[in-house]
Enzyme design. Structure first.
Site, PDB file in Angstrom:
ATOM      1  CD  GLU A 260      50.389  -1.698 107.150  1.00  0.00           C
ATOM      2  OE1 GLU A 260      49.483  -2.555 107.216  1.00  0.00           O
ATOM      3  OE2 GLU A 260      51.285  -1.723 106.299  1.00  0.00           O
TER       4      GLU A 260
ATOM      5  CG  ASN B 133      48.709  -2.931 118.952  1.00  0.00           C
ATOM      6  OD1 ASN B 133      49.036  -1.883 118.394  1.00  0.00           O
ATOM      7  ND2 ASN B 133      48.363  -4.002 118.284  1.00  0.00           N
TER       8      ASN B 133
ATOM      9  CG  ASP C  15      39.345  15.387 112.834  1.00  0.00           C
ATOM     10  OD1 ASP C  15      39.843  14.255 112.648  1.00  0.00           O
ATOM     11  OD2 ASP C  15      38.123  15.584 112.963  1.00  0.00           O
TER      12      ASP C  15
ATOM     13  N   GLY D 282      41.415   5.225 110.940  1.00  0.00           N
ATOM     14  CA  GLY D 282      42.167   5.369 109.688  1.00  0.00           C
ATOM     15  C   GLY D 282      41.248   5.586 108.494  1.00  0.00           C
TER      16      GLY D 282
ATOM     17  CE  LYS E 149      47.573  11.350 118.591  1.00  0.00           C
ATOM     18  NZ  LYS E 149      47.198  10.471 119.698  1.00  0.00           N
TER      19      LYS E 149
ATOM     20  N   GLY F 280      46.320   1.880 113.063  1.00  0.00           N
ATOM     21  CA  GLY F 280      45.259   1.888 114.064  1.00  0.00           C
ATOM     22  C   GLY F 280      44.034   1.192 113.515  1.00  0.00           C
ATOM     23  N   GLY F 281      42.889   1.539 114.061  1.00  0.00           N
ATOM     24  CA  GLY F 281      41.640   0.889 113.664  1.00  0.00           C
ATOM     25  C   GLY F 281      40.844   1.728 112.672  1.00  0.00           C
ATOM     26  CG  ASP F 282      36.707   0.823 112.131  1.00  0.00           C
ATOM     27  OD1 ASP F 282      37.455   0.073 111.460  1.00  0.00           O
ATOM     28  OD2 ASP F 282      35.619   0.454 112.621  1.00  0.00           O
TER      29      ASP F 282
ATOM     30  CB  THR G 132      45.852   8.691 125.087  1.00  0.00           C
ATOM     31  OG1 THR G 132      45.344   9.686 124.196  1.00  0.00           O
ATOM     32  CG2 THR G 132      45.836   9.242 126.500  1.00  0.00           C
TER      33      THR G 132
ATOM     34  CB  CYS H 218      47.089  -5.637 113.584  1.00  0.00           C
ATOM     35  SG  CYS H 218      48.847  -5.775 113.300  1.00  0.00           S
ATOM     36  CB  THR H 219      49.358 -10.282 112.927  1.00  0.00           C
ATOM     37  OG1 THR H 219      50.191 -10.062 114.056  1.00  0.00           O
ATOM     38  CG2 THR H 219      49.728  -9.324 111.814  1.00  0.00           C
TER      39      THR H 219
END
Ligand SMILES: NC(=O)c1ccc[n+]([C@@H]2O[C@H](COP(=O)([O-])OP(=O)(O)OC[C@H]3O[C@@H](n4cnc5c(N)ncnc54)[C@H](O)[C@@H]3O)[C@@H](O)[C@H]2O)c1
Length: 495
Positions: free
Chosen positions: A263, A168, A229, A248, A191, A244-246, A194, A297-298
């Site tokens: 974050e 985002n 990974d 993390g 990295k 990012g999301g989960d 995508t 995210c906010t």
């Protein structure tokens, strides 16, 4: 005449990766297609880097790090100021890439690039002062000690920092990691997501053109699910900075003995007290909940409103939802297609679940491809997924509560705890609620927001580890080193 960005693209049209100061094509011969969210058609291709290429970028970063750390602080700042200027002078193609890859409105895409330049410049300014300061401790303050030991504490680099931003804000949330890392004498491997990889590739060209030495900044592309990974568990990683999301959460479990900055997702609640200025509240729910189609995210992701003012608030917000512009990013619409089909399906699943369990949709649910029309859902209850999960779409649920305490309890029962906000005209009450909300940041009488970028920014519980914001990010990119001078005889300064 050659253009500023020519060398970042191969003759095949595929974007290159960047290793040790050179733009390169992967030996894999394969590309990763980037889909335009509006059409679901391939708009760009980036290199599918191999594990061997990942090894070589880390080796380049490691090799360059000592010389970079030996570069005077003022000179590192000078490089960053140069990057800022170059980015702003060549902003439009980077902004266009953002618009095509992540469907961000044209104006907001350009703002992201400019804001990123500002962030880099501010980090350079803050960095020369903050990193220039150390500490001298005298031993005689500790019981039983005399003044025979002088301890110098200084801030030293971590080494190679792996930076992984989300889709985002692929430029802004990349530079918010890169700039402090470089100022502190680290080198970086990026990295990008995508979708967002081409904008990030353009951004790296600004560092290249600014003359940042080879190996100091490197970029690898490929699917996070394929090389992710390998990157995060690489033996040469000295710090992982991830947004990012989960994903993390799983990185945290796999990563080794390296500092981690996370974050992650948010379920930012908006608590509306009985005495709230409802006009101001409605305006902020609209801005906070729906800008960039709620993919922030906010973003306001749940309204918890006191029953006595709920009808009025819902009606005010709903009217404004009806007026939101829906369409193409090129036309600067507020609501544009969400990032992918799977994301749109997920959002739809949340709406359907709430509808089936009795929520009242204030707008008719409508979707075309990845474009979801904005919808406010009233009478959402804790049994519905929308009361707890992060939609990351143009969908705002409203839960009606009997007391402020009930709202606070709901907020604190969620593992996601990034930001939240409270609306009240009584500042004592607002502070009381804010103190009781166990989230990283609470905004009083304003929508959640990450900026301005020098404010501390952090998530509690599953929303993050560590605190960012320019100064805090600099602090996270260093470790403390102490040198203790042992005197043969104690020495005291006498004035
Ligand atoms: N707290 C914050 O500051 C903040 C800011 C923006 C977005 N977010 C969160 O980000 C999420 C949306 O972004 P997203 O969809 O890009 O998140 P995501 O977790 O799907 O992806 C984030 C990044 O991780 C990479 N990745 C995927 N698999 C990986 C792996 N196995 N190892 C390493 N990297 C891997 C992706 O390519 C991408 O670059 C939302 O949950 C949002 O709340 C948080």
């Amino acid at each position: 005449m050659t253009g500023f960005y020519d060398e970042i693209k191969a003759s095949s049209g595929m974007y290159k990766f960047y290793s040790n100061g050179e733009w390169m094509e992967s030996t894999s011969g394969k590309g990763v297609s980037i889909l335009n969210p509006a059409s679901n058609e391939s708009v760009y291709q980036v290199q599918a880097c191999t594990q061997k290429e990942v090894d070589s970028v880390f080796e380049a970063a490691k090799k360059a790090q000592k010389a970079w750390a030996r570069t005077p602080l003022w000179k590192r700042a000078e490089y960053l100021h140069k990057v800022d200027g170059i980015m702003k002078d060549n902003a439009q193609p980077m902004a266009d890439a953002l618009m095509n890859e992540v469907a961000k409105g044209a104006k907001d895409s350009l703002t992201e690039v400019i804001r990123s330049g500002d962030l880099i410049a501010y980090t350079a300014e803050e960095g020369v002062r903050y990193l220039g300061e150390g500490m001298l401790l005298n031993s005689d303050s500790f019981p039983g000690q005399d003044r025979s030991k002088l301890c110098m504490a200084s801030k030293v680099p971590l080494g190679v920092v792996l930076c992984i931003p989300p889709f985002n804000y692929p430029v802004n949330l990349a530079v918010s990691k890169i700039a402090p890392a470089l100022m502190a004498g680290n080198t970086v491997v990026i990295k990008p997501p995508t979708q967002g990889a081409v904008a990030a590739t353009h951004m790296v060209q600004a560092f290249h053109k600014a003359g940042v030495p080879p190996g100091v900044i490197n970029l690898v592309t490929g699917r996070g699910s394929e090389i992710g990974d390998y990157l995060t568990t690489h033996a040469l990683v000295n710090c992982i900075s991830f947004t990012g999301g989960d994903t993390g959460l799983s990185i945290c479990k796999k990563a080794g003995m390296v500092p981690i900055q996370m974050e992650l997702g948010g379920k930012d609640v908006c608590i509306v007290c009985e005495d709230a200025d409802l006009e101001l509240t409605a305006k902020n729910i609209i801005k906070g909940g729906f800008s960039y189609s709620g993919q922030r995210c906010t973003a306001v992701k749940l309204v918890l409103v006191l029953e006595s003012v709920a009808d009025k608030l819902v009606s005010m917000v709903s009217k404004q939802v009806d007026g939101l512009s829906v369409g193409k990013p090129e036309d600067n619409c507020t609501i544009t297609p969400v990032i992918s089909k799977s994301s749109a399906d997920f959002i739809e699943g949340l709406v359907k679940d709430a509808e089936a369990k009795g929520a009242k949709l204030m707008q008719k649910y409508r979707r075309e491809g990845n474009l979801i029309w904005p919808v406010l859902l009233d009478h959402v209850t804790p049994e519905m997924r929308l009361a707890w999960e992060e939609p990351f779409g143009p969908v705002v649920p409203v839960v009606r509560v009997k007391t402020v305490e009930e709202a606070i309890d709901h907020c604190n029962a969620n593992n996601l705890a990034l930001q939240g906000c409270v609306f009240s005209r009584d500042i004592d009450q607002a502070i009381r609620v804010s103190d009781a909300m166990e989230t990283g940041t609470v905004q009083i009488n304003g929508a959640p927001a990450r900026g301005p970028d020098h404010f501390p920014f952090q998530g509690f519980r599953d929303s993050g580890i560590g605190s960012q914001g320019i100064k805090n990010s600099l602090a996270m990119m260093v470790k403390t080193k102490t040198t203790v001078l042992n005197l043969k005889t104690p020495s005291y300064t006498l004035g």
